[in-house]
Design a protein around this motif. Structure first.
Motif, mmCIF file in Angstrom:
data_model
loop_
_atom_site.group_PDB
_atom_site.id
_atom_site.type_symbol
_atom_site.label_atom_id
_atom_site.label_comp_id
_atom_site.label_asym_id
_atom_site.label_seq_id
_atom_site.Cartn_x
_atom_site.Cartn_y
_atom_site.Cartn_z
ATOM 1 N N ALA A 21 0.815 -1.211 0.000
ATOM 2 C CA ALA A 21 0.000 0.000 0.000
ATOM 3 C C ALA A 21 0.850 1.264 0.000
ATOM 4 C CB ALA A 21 -0.928 -0.009 1.202
ATOM 5 N N ALA A 22 1.894 1.288 0.814
ATOM 6 C CA ALA A 22 2.682 2.510 0.941
ATOM 7 C C ALA A 22 3.423 2.842 -0.345
ATOM 8 C CB ALA A 22 3.664 2.384 2.099
ATOM 9 N N LYS A 23 3.720 1.830 -1.139
ATOM 10 C CA LYS A 23 4.519 2.125 -2.333
ATOM 11 C C LYS A 23 3.730 2.911 -3.367
ATOM 12 C CE LYS A 23 4.532 -1.820 -5.509
ATOM 13 N NZ LYS A 23 3.469 -2.233 -5.957
ATOM 14 N N ASP A 24 2.428 2.953 -3.211
ATOM 15 C CA ASP A 24 1.620 3.734 -4.147
ATOM 16 C C ASP A 24 1.640 5.223 -3.811
ATOM 17 O OD1 ASP A 24 0.978 1.368 -5.313
ATOM 18 O OD2 ASP A 24 -0.822 1.072 -4.096
ATOM 19 N N ILE A 25 2.228 5.571 -2.667
ATOM 20 C CA ILE A 25 2.220 6.979 -2.249
ATOM 21 C C ILE A 25 3.564 7.617 -2.560
ATOM 22 C CG2 ILE A 25 1.913 8.549 -0.305
ATOM 23 C CD1 ILE A 25 0.311 6.381 1.079
ATOM 24 N N PRO A 26 3.573 8.665 -3.379
ATOM 25 C CA PRO A 26 4.862 9.299 -3.673
ATOM 26 C C PRO A 26 5.424 10.015 -2.457
ATOM 27 C CG PRO A 26 3.067 10.510 -4.699
ATOM 28 C CD PRO A 26 2.461 9.298 -4.067
ATOM 29 N N ILE A 27 6.726 9.942 -2.294
ATOM 30 C CA ILE A 27 7.396 10.681 -1.213
ATOM 31 C C ILE A 27 7.813 12.031 -1.787
ATOM 32 C CG2 ILE A 27 9.399 10.675 0.323
ATOM 33 C CD1 ILE A 27 9.241 7.563 0.180
ATOM 34 N N ARG A 28 7.351 13.102 -1.149
ATOM 35 C CA ARG A 28 7.600 14.434 -1.721
ATOM 36 C C ARG A 28 8.246 15.362 -0.694
ATOM 37 N NH1 ARG A 28 1.983 16.407 -3.804
ATOM 38 N NH2 ARG A 28 1.224 15.370 -1.934
ATOM 39 N N ILE A 29 8.869 16.401 -1.206
ATOM 40 C CA ILE A 29 9.358 17.482 -0.336
ATOM 41 C C ILE A 29 8.362 18.621 -0.452
ATOM 42 C CG2 ILE A 29 11.175 19.205 -0.023
ATOM 43 C CD1 ILE A 29 13.193 17.082 -0.752
ATOM 44 N N MET A 30 7.851 19.070 0.688
ATOM 45 C CA MET A 30 6.784 20.074 0.669
ATOM 46 C C MET A 30 7.041 21.160 1.719
ATOM 47 S SD MET A 30 3.629 17.395 0.601
ATOM 48 C CE MET A 30 2.427 18.177 -0.448
ATOM 49 N N PRO A 31 6.658 22.396 1.414
ATOM 50 C CA PRO A 31 6.715 23.440 2.431
ATOM 51 C C PRO A 31 5.442 23.409 3.266
ATOM 52 C CG PRO A 31 6.108 24.389 0.314
ATOM 53 C CD PRO A 31 6.229 22.907 0.101
ATOM 54 N N CYS A 32 5.519 23.891 4.481
ATOM 55 C CA CYS A 32 4.319 23.970 5.322
ATOM 56 C C CYS A 32 4.498 25.126 6.300
ATOM 57 C CB CYS A 32 4.085 22.661 6.074
ATOM 58 S SG CYS A 32 5.393 22.254 7.211
ATOM 59 N N ARG A 33 3.384 25.531 6.894
ATOM 60 C CA ARG A 33 3.415 26.650 7.827
ATOM 61 C C ARG A 33 2.984 26.163 9.216
ATOM 62 N NH1 ARG A 33 3.946 31.917 6.804
ATOM 63 N NH2 ARG A 33 3.493 31.874 4.593
ATOM 64 N N VAL A 34 3.653 26.639 10.243
ATOM 65 C CA VAL A 34 3.259 26.305 11.621
ATOM 66 C C VAL A 34 2.001 27.115 11.945
ATOM 67 C CG1 VAL A 34 3.942 26.398 14.058
ATOM 68 C CG2 VAL A 34 5.648 25.903 12.284
ATOM 69 N N PHE A 94 10.851 24.783 21.197
ATOM 70 C CA PHE A 94 10.515 25.221 22.558
ATOM 71 C C PHE A 94 10.997 26.633 22.889
ATOM 72 C CE2 PHE A 94 8.403 21.991 25.097
ATOM 73 C CZ PHE A 94 8.362 20.956 24.186
ATOM 74 N N THR A 95 11.865 27.195 22.044
ATOM 75 C CA THR A 95 12.372 28.524 22.390
ATOM 76 C C THR A 95 11.996 29.596 21.367
ATOM 77 O OG1 THR A 95 14.473 27.989 21.343
ATOM 78 C CG2 THR A 95 14.343 27.661 23.720
ATOM 79 N N LYS A 96 12.249 29.316 20.078
ATOM 80 C CA LYS A 96 12.128 30.391 19.085
ATOM 81 C C LYS A 96 10.905 30.298 18.198
ATOM 82 C CE LYS A 96 16.548 29.906 17.595
ATOM 83 N NZ LYS A 96 17.562 29.427 17.170
ATOM 84 N N MET A 97 10.378 29.095 18.004
ATOM 85 C CA MET A 97 9.355 28.926 16.974
ATOM 86 C C MET A 97 8.084 29.679 17.321
ATOM 87 S SD MET A 97 8.076 25.425 15.249
ATOM 88 C CE MET A 97 9.616 25.160 14.402
ATOM 89 N N LYS A 98 7.457 30.267 16.287
ATOM 90 C CA LYS A 98 6.187 30.941 16.514
ATOM 91 C C LYS A 98 5.229 30.608 15.377
ATOM 92 C CE LYS A 98 8.364 35.166 14.847
ATOM 93 N NZ LYS A 98 9.090 34.343 13.905
#
Ligand code: FES
Length: 340
Positions: free
Chosen positions: A94-107, A179-183
């Motif tokens: 099942a997992a092999k049908d899912i492409p592995i991608r590099i993606m941006p995301c926002r916190v 824990f310190t800088k991320m917002k």
């Protein structure tokens, strides 16, 4: 120089570049061989060399014994081909049908649920979603080619936002930042989905799920998926932690017991403090599992947690009748599933 590799049972073929491991080459070409740590520690990727030669790479002796190696085994996350190969390996269809991608995301949200556990909510760019199987993980990509792995704590159907459970590791590159800088609104990049720890939906067997600390994250994703799918086989969650605050979503697990009659929840604390006022189970989580299920021959077990917990559980459940192929585990050796 490149080498051809053929998986005997499926006939799948792929090519490894120079110095590329068998597993890395397979994943790059959409052949999902089973793996977990990718570090030579856990043994999940172990298979057989039917013909050809490999450099076995570095690995821990507990992941593969000399006798297994002499009998033709190799750890494919470490083995680098030195010739064309024919191999026997466990593939995840099942997992092999899912492409592995590099993606941006926002916190989108940072939620501190314990002194050392932060829940991170991530949103992909407009119109993008990550396809994944419940229980898989992603690698957060950091500067200097560094990466940190975190299990997805949400189910695929609720993919509007991805949830990670980040444990604060003193000196940890990424967790320190969280824990310190991320917002909120910060941007990250990740690669995924990765890993072969996901629910085998076709099974009817009663299922025991064992989480240690932030190993709860992928188990949460799997359970929420199972509930959404209407899977009705018995599901019993054990969540092991040191003290009561470490069960950082205890109320959620309790709510599941009220909502789903086929679900049970047993929290287990190894070192409760006096303020915890704990009257529940004590000791190590694997001890509770085998005390309740002395015969595991009809069950399957999913486990996610730190290596000592997984090792102890592996030994215990095997000694109580669980066959090896019905134990699925996610052993987070270094950064996986919530540390680093
Ligand atoms: Fe290869 Fe863990 S030993 S994936």
């Amino acid at each position: 120089m490149s080498f051809k590799i053929r998986v005997e049972s499926s006939g799948h073929e792929f090519t490894a570049q120079e110095n590329e491991t068998v597993l890395a080459a397979a994943l790059r070409q959409g052949v999902t061989l089973a793996y977990s740590c990718r570090n030579g520690d856990c043994g999940t990727c172990k298979g057989k060399i039917v013909s050809g030669r490999v450099d076995y790479g570095k690995y821990d002796a507990k992941a593969m014994s000399d006798a297994e190696k002499a009998a033709g085994s190799a750890l494919f996350c470490q083995a680098v081909p030195l010739s064309d190969l024919a191999i026997e390996a466990r593939e995840i269809a099942a997992a092999k049908d899912i492409p592995i991608r590099i993606m941006p995301c926002r916190v989108m949200k940072l939620e501190k649920l314990a002194h050392d556990v932060m829940v991170l909510w991530l949103k992909l760019a407009e119109g993008q979603r990550l396809q994944f199987l419940a229980g898989q993980y992603i690698d957060i990509l950091l500067s200097g080619n560094q990466r940190r792995s975190f299990s997805l704590a949400t189910a695929p159907h609720a993919d509007e936002m991805l949830q990670l459970h980040v444990r604060h590791v003193p000196g940890g590159l990424f967790s320190g930042q969280v824990f310190t800088k991320m917002k909120e609104r910060d941007l990250l990049r990740f690669q995924g989905p990765l890993g072969t720890f996901f629910l085998r939906e076709e099974s009817e067997r009663p299922t025991i799920l064992v989480a240690g600390g932030t190993g709860f994250a992928p188990i949460k994703g799997i359970l929420e998926h199972a509930f959404a799918q209407g899977i009705t086989r018995p599901l019993h969650l054990y969540w092991g932690a040191r003290a009561r605050p470490d069960l950082y979503l205890h109320e959620l697990a309790q709510a599941w017991t009220r909502e789903h009659s086929h679900f049970r929840y047993t929290p287990v604390l190894s070192a409760p403090s006096a303020e915890d006022n704990w009257s529940g189970r004590g000791g190590w989580v694997h001890e509770s599992v085998i005390a309740d299920y002395p015969d595991l021959s009809r069950h399957e077990v999913y486990a996610s947690g730190p290596p000592p917990m997984i090792e102890a559980l592996k030994q215990a459940v095997k000694a109580h009748g669980l066959s090896t192929e019905r134990l699925y585990y996610d052993s987070f050796e270094h950064a996986h599933a919530g540390a680093g």
